[in-house]
Each structure stands twice: as structure tokens, then as C-alpha cells.
Design an enzyme around this catalytic site. Structure first.
Site, PDB file in Angstrom:
ATOM      1  N   LEU A  73       0.847  -1.186   0.000  1.00  0.00           N
ATOM      2  CA  LEU A  73       0.000   0.000   0.000  1.00  0.00           C
ATOM      3  C   LEU A  73       0.884   1.237   0.000  1.00  0.00           C
ATOM      4  O   LEU A  73       1.371   1.696   1.037  1.00  0.00           O
ATOM      5  CB  LEU A  73      -0.947  -0.004   1.202  1.00  0.00           C
ATOM      6  CG  LEU A  73      -1.871  -1.222   1.348  1.00  0.00           C
ATOM      7  CD1 LEU A  73      -2.890  -0.977   2.456  1.00  0.00           C
ATOM      8  CD2 LEU A  73      -2.567  -1.565   0.040  1.00  0.00           C
ATOM      9  N   ASP A  74       1.112   1.766  -1.182  1.00  0.00           N
ATOM     10  CA  ASP A  74       2.038   2.884  -1.354  1.00  0.00           C
ATOM     11  C   ASP A  74       1.460   4.168  -0.767  1.00  0.00           C
ATOM     12  O   ASP A  74       0.304   4.516  -1.023  1.00  0.00           O
ATOM     13  CB  ASP A  74       2.319   3.080  -2.850  1.00  0.00           C
ATOM     14  CG  ASP A  74       3.203   4.273  -3.114  1.00  0.00           C
ATOM     15  OD1 ASP A  74       4.390   4.222  -2.732  1.00  0.00           O
ATOM     16  OD2 ASP A  74       2.707   5.269  -3.684  1.00  0.00           O
ATOM     17  N   ALA A  75       2.281   4.852   0.029  1.00  0.00           N
ATOM     18  CA  ALA A  75       1.923   6.172   0.585  1.00  0.00           C
ATOM     19  C   ALA A  75       0.569   6.170   1.272  1.00  0.00           C
ATOM     20  O   ALA A  75      -0.145   7.175   1.288  1.00  0.00           O
ATOM     21  CB  ALA A  75       1.958   7.232  -0.524  1.00  0.00           C
ATOM     22  N   VAL A  76       0.219   5.042   1.873  1.00  0.00           N
ATOM     23  CA  VAL A  76      -1.129   4.892   2.438  1.00  0.00           C
ATOM     24  C   VAL A  76      -1.385   5.846   3.600  1.00  0.00           C
ATOM     25  O   VAL A  76      -2.530   6.218   3.873  1.00  0.00           O
ATOM     26  CB  VAL A  76      -1.368   3.424   2.863  1.00  0.00           C
ATOM     27  CG1 VAL A  76      -0.489   3.048   4.046  1.00  0.00           C
ATOM     28  CG2 VAL A  76      -2.828   3.162   3.168  1.00  0.00           C
TER      29      VAL A  76
END
Length: 600
Positions: free
Chosen positions: A235-238
Site C-alpha cells: 500500500l504505497d503512501a497509504v
């Protein structure tokens, strides 16, 4: 245990409290239908741990190795991994392989297809057939060239309400973000000028998760990725996905609830699928993404890279020991994702409160002397602070901070191997950037061509050139690959290196970073001793307190350690793994300077 429908409904009520019961149920039903799930399904307790000491991940771009002809880069990568790393790694994180407009893939312009310049879904599925495949869910933002954003500009559905906008008159000074560009981008739309929220840059426009259609869209994307055999979702930059003006817009309660919701849906769809959160933030905030073992299965151990780098260049492990002692063991059903290099720079926010400003300044100076670059961020007080160091790990470890030349010293290779020996022994699952396996140096040509600091550590090897250097044992690239593979082989045979095995910090002076691991069944102990300095160290065996009714061996060299010996001598940057279990010496190869204990 509650059925899936009840769990999803409860999560939605926390995320969207304004929804009435009927609307919340309608949304819950839509989410489960999108994931093709039975709402009455009940999961029997916590999921079994599906990881062990054999798990090692690779982090790479799809085109880090350029093909010789017209072959898809994904196929070239797959062939290389099968040839060189099939027995060393269990999982591969292929960085964004979708069409994109900037940020090397993290400004996605189409989530549904593989970038045709890289390959196709068949290539992805073939790779997933040999390795656990991790892919990025770039969930905070997309490219300004995405169809959805064009719909936003034109006032058309569905993208019309997909993006977060804010009044520029609002006080947004509390917002924390990793860039120094303007937060709001004025955009002329069919409805007039709108100011779009851009956490990372003006080509990366942030989604508005207050709109439940955005949540549904991403659940649809998750189902698509599962269908293409993706098992691990990064989960990128969540941490940035929920915004509330007047707050720092980081790690808000709704963000955590969305992660819990996605975990519930993904686990029910595939009990072997995992979520890893990419939250490049200070330690306490990062740890919060474990939740109560109901959010991320794993979190990136972001404090490790800057602390280990400083330790090895400073020759003093005091800060690294203090940090290790403060780290709680991962809860049952979770694990730390350990890394010391990646496609991004070496983050400095996770070092806040662990290294002093003076020490960070000294580290920055050393990295600049070694050819690195510094990237900056804006604080809530609108000040400029160093955000990350952009440099290849090979060049970062070229010499100590005392050496003002910045040129490689005689210990560069040993220091590099020592860093990875520590990575392999710590609690958690280790991950290697492809350029760590290959000992790749700074790519000044790509940096100059693009002007982007991160490109210094994103070299693209030609397949033929890479094969040549790896077949030449006199090249450090071949030496690094052989040494790291040898250490990985040893790790994978040790129950005490299970990601959730017990870990305690040892105190053997500031020049020795040491810790004890014990297998879950308590049958194996390993004392990991690492000389992190240019000095030779003598360690009295009495200080380690080995049980005298057992036989002890150094797993790295295979040497038996007689208890009547008074001390162990560690050469600069040497690692010893002392175990009460006899090592398997079949097919043993050199693991760098670590094997020199035989001469001690």
C-alpha cells in the site's frame, strides 16, 4: 468470530459515520460482490503464519535489466532471477509496472494493464508462478494524465468527484508531506478553477476517499490483481490517503480503518495474500500500522537503513542497539519487512529522535562526499528539512565518516557484506534491492539525464554487460552476489532466524552489534556478532554466556567453537553466527570476510 458482512459493515461505519444503516449495508454488499465474496463467510480465528526463515524478497523495477533484443523486460528479469536467484529469494516486489507519466511508475495512468514496454499480464503471471509476487497499490494518488482526472477536468463521471480539492484560503500549514512543491494545484475545470491536493507533486493528484466510489474502484483493482496471481499488496503512501484540513493529514483514524477493511476483504478472498504498508514515518507512527494484528501483515522497518548506515560509517552501534531494544516483537500474524536499500533514497524521517541533528548533518556530509545527493521536504512550519539521501548502497558504504576523501577504502566490500549479514539475522523478513545483490554504484549519467535525485540509485543494466561482470570473479559485482547468496543459504536453514523467533540485544561494547535469536520451539540459539568498525575486536567467550553442555559452531565459517577458547577475534566488519546446531557445510561458499574466523 463475526461473519464477513458484519466486519465490513462495522469498518464502513467507522470510515463513513454519516452513512445510515441502509446505505452502509448497500456499500458493504457492493464491496463484497466486487471481491466475489460470500457475506456469510466466517474466518476461523487468525490466519496461520505463512512465512518462515526461507522467505527473502527482491525489490526491483521490471526493466532494471534491459533485454538484448525485443524480449519483454519482464521476461528478461524472470530469466535472470531463475538463473541467479531461484534458490535465494522466495518473493519479488516488482515496482509499478503499469502505464505511468512520472516518478518512475508511481504516477499511474492506467491501473488495469501492464505497461506494453515492459510486457503483459502473461509475463506477470509467469513470474508469479515461480515467486510470491508483490505489487504496488498506488492508492493515494494517480497521474494527472489518467482518464479519471481528465473526467474531473471535464466534469464527467466517474472521475468528476474522484479527487480531493481544498480552498486555498484554508490554513493548511499543519500538513506534513515529503515534498517542497506547492500542496494545491489550481486546475481549470468545467466547474471553474479547482485547487487539487497534490501530496507528492503536481503530476500526482490525490484521491478523495470521502467519495465511496473511490473505495469501490480500488477494491475492484485489488480483485483484478488477485486474479493475476499477485499475492502481496504494497500500500504505497497509504498514510496520506485521508485528509482533514486543520490536521497534519497523516495517519488519521479513517486511514487505519481503511487498511483494516482492505485486510478483511483480501484475507477472505485469499488467505495467503498479504498487505504491507509503505509508511516512511517515525517509528511509533509506523508501528501503529500493525494495529491489533488486524491491519498490515507487515510494515517496512524504515528506521533500519539510516541507523545501520550511520553505525557502519561511524564505527559505533550505540544508537542501533538502543533502537533495537525499543522495538517490540511483531505480534502473532505479523512481521517486520527489513531492508537497507530500495528504489527510493535512505529516508531520514525515521531517524528523527534516534540520531541528533549534528549526527544527521555528519551523515549527510559523508554521503555527499561519496557522490550522493540530498532531497528535501516541507515541515508543518513550512521549513525545509532533509527527507532522504539519494545514493547507491555500494557507494554509501565506501568509507567511514572520518575519511574526508569519500573515496573507497580497503574495507568497502567487507562493510557491504556486514550490512547485509545484519539484515539477514534480524527479526523479520529481509528484502534486497536488486542493486544490492549486484553491487551497483551511483549512476551519474542517468541522474544528469533526468535531473531526478533518485535516478542515481536506479541504474539499468544491459543483460549482456551484467552477465559479463557476474562471470568475472575479479569484479566486485560477482563477489557481492556470491557472498550474499552464501549467507542467504545459511539463513534459510536456521529455525532461529524465523521472522518471529525470539530476539534480544546483547551488550558487547560499542564496536560490536550483537543480538541473540532463539527458534520458536526453543531448540536452536544463534548469537549474531557483528564487528561494525575498522578495528579488530576480541570478545571473551565468557561475555557471551554460551551454555557449556552444548556444542557451538560458527555457521558462517563452519568452525567448531571450543568452550576452552578464551575469546573470539573479529576482524573489521566480520560477522559470526554462533549456533548450538551443527551447520550444513555441503556446497559452502565464501561469505565475504566473515569466513576469516578460521584464522583467528
Amino acid at each position: 468470530m463475526a461473519d464477513l458482512n458484519t466486519r465490513v459493515h462495522n469498518h464502513l461505519q467507522h470510515i463513513y459515520p454519516a452513512l445510515d444503516a441502509a446505505a452502509a449495508q448497500q456499500l458493504a454488499s457492493a464491496l463484497m460482490a466486487t471481491m466475489r465474496l460470500d457475506p456469510d463467510h466466517v474466518q476461523a480465528g487468525r490466519q496461520p503464519q505463512i512465512w518462515d526463515q526461507r522467505d527473502v524478497y527482491l525489490i526491483t523495477y521490471a526493466d532494471s535489466i534491459q533485454p538484448a533484443g525485443d524480449e519483454h523486460p519482464l521476461r528478461t528479469l524472470h530469466a535472470f532471477l531463475c538463473q541467479h536467484l531461484k534458490d535465494s529469494i522466495s518473493g519479488v516486489h516488482v515496482l509499478p509496472f503499469f502505464p505511468w507519466s512520472s516518478d518512475d511508475g508511481f504516477a499511474v495512468s492506467d491501473y488495469d494493464v501492464v505497461h506494453p514496454a515492459l510486457g503483459d499480464w502473461q509475463d506477470i503471471e509467469a513470474l508469479a508462478g515461480d515467486f510470491k509476487l508483490m505489487a504496488d497499490l498506488v492508492i493515494n494518488h494517480c497521474s494527472a494524465s489518467h482518464t479519471w482526472f481528465q473526467q474531473f477536468i471535464e466534469g464527467k463521471n466517474p472521475g468528476k468527484k474522484y479527487f480531493y480539492t481544498a480552498d486555498p484560503a484554508l490554513d493548511l500549514s499543519a500538513v506534513i508531506r515529503p515534498r517542497t512543491s506547492e500542496l494545491l494545484r489550481p486546475v481549470t475545470t468545467a466547474d471553474g478553477v479547482r485547487h487539487v491536493w497534490c501530496t507528492f507533486g503536481h503530476d500526482q493528484v490525490d484521491f478523495d476517499f470521502r467519495n465511496t466510489d473511490v473505495l469501490l474502484e480500488f477494491v475492484r483493482i485489488i480483485r483484478l490483481y488477485l486474479d493475476h496471481q499477485i499475492k502481496v499488496f504494497r500500500l504505497d503512501a497509504v498514510a496520506f490517503i485521508w485528509k482533514e484540513p486543520g490536521t497534519n493529514c497523516l495517519n488519521l483514524l479513517q486511514t487505519h480503518e481503511i487498511v483494516r477493511l482492505l485486510r478483511a476483504l483480501i484475507e477472505h478472498a485469499d488467505p495467503e495474500a498479504l498487505i504491507i504498508t509503505e509508511t516512511n514515518i517515525p517509528k511509533r507512527e509506523n508501528l501503529s500500522y500493525f494495529g491489533n494484528a488486524n491491519e498490515a501483515h507487515s510494515i517496512y522497518n524504515f528506521s533500519l537503513p539510516p541507523l545501520l548506515l550511520f553505525t557502519l560509517l561511524n564505527g559505533n552501534c550505540r544508537h542501533l542497539k538502543n533502537w533495537l531494544m525499543s522495538m517490540p516483537p511483531a505480534q502473532l500474524g505479523t512481521f517486520y519487512f527489513n531492508f537497507i536499500a530500495s528504489h527510493d533514497g535512505i529516508g531520514l524521517r525515521p531517524a528523527e529522535g534516534l540520531l541528533s541533528d549534528h549526527e544527521i548533518e555528519a551523515l549527510l556530509g559523508g554521503m555527499e562526499r561519496a557522490g550522493g545527493r540530498i532531497s528535501w521536504r516541507a515541515t508543518s512550519a513550512l521549513e525545509r528539512r532533509p527527507y532522504e539521501i539519494n545514493i547507491s548502497l555500494w557507494d554509501a558504504l565506501a568509507c567511514t565518516l572520518e575519511d574526508q576523501s569519500g573515496a573507497p577504502d580497503t574495507w568497502q566490500l567487507q562493510r557491504f557484506i556486514c550490512a547485509h549479514a545484519i539484515l539477514l539475522a534480524l527479526e523479520g523478513v529481509p528484502a534486497f534491492y536488486i542493486h544490492s545483490f549486484l553491487g551497483t554504484g551511483n549512476d551519474y549519467q542517468r541522474l544528469a539525464h533526468s535531473g531526478h535525485n533518485r535516478h542515481i540509485n536506479r541504474h539499468q543494466w544491459s543483460r549482456n554487460e551484467l552477465q559479463q561482470v557476474l562471470s568475472d570473479d575479479s569484479k566486485h559485482h560477482a563477489q557481492v552476489l556470491a557472498a550474499l547468496k552464501a549467507l542467504i543459504t545459511i539463513r534459510q536453514q536456521q529455525p532461529a532466524f524465523h521472522p518471529n523467533a525470539t530476539q534480544f540485544t546483547l551488550h558487547l561494547g560499542d564496536g560490536i552489534f550483537a543480538f541473540w535469536r532463539q527458534s520458536i520451539n526453543r531448540e536452536q540459539s544463534i548469537f549474531a556478532l557483528n564487528n561494525i568498525s575498522v578495528e579488530t575486536h576480541h570478545i571473551p567467550l565468557s561475555d557471551i554466556n554460551l551454555i557449556d553442555t552444548e556444542d557451538w559452531y560458527d555457521l558462517v565459517s563452519g568452525r567448531h567453537i571450543a568452550l576452552d577458547e578464551e575469546e573470539i577475534v573479529l576482524a573489521p566488519y566480520q560477522t559470526v553466527w554462533l549456533s548450538n546446531r551443527r551447520p550444513d557445510t555441503s556446497g559452502r561458499t565464501s561469505a565475504g570476510n566473515s569466513s576469516t574466523i578460521d584464522d583467528a
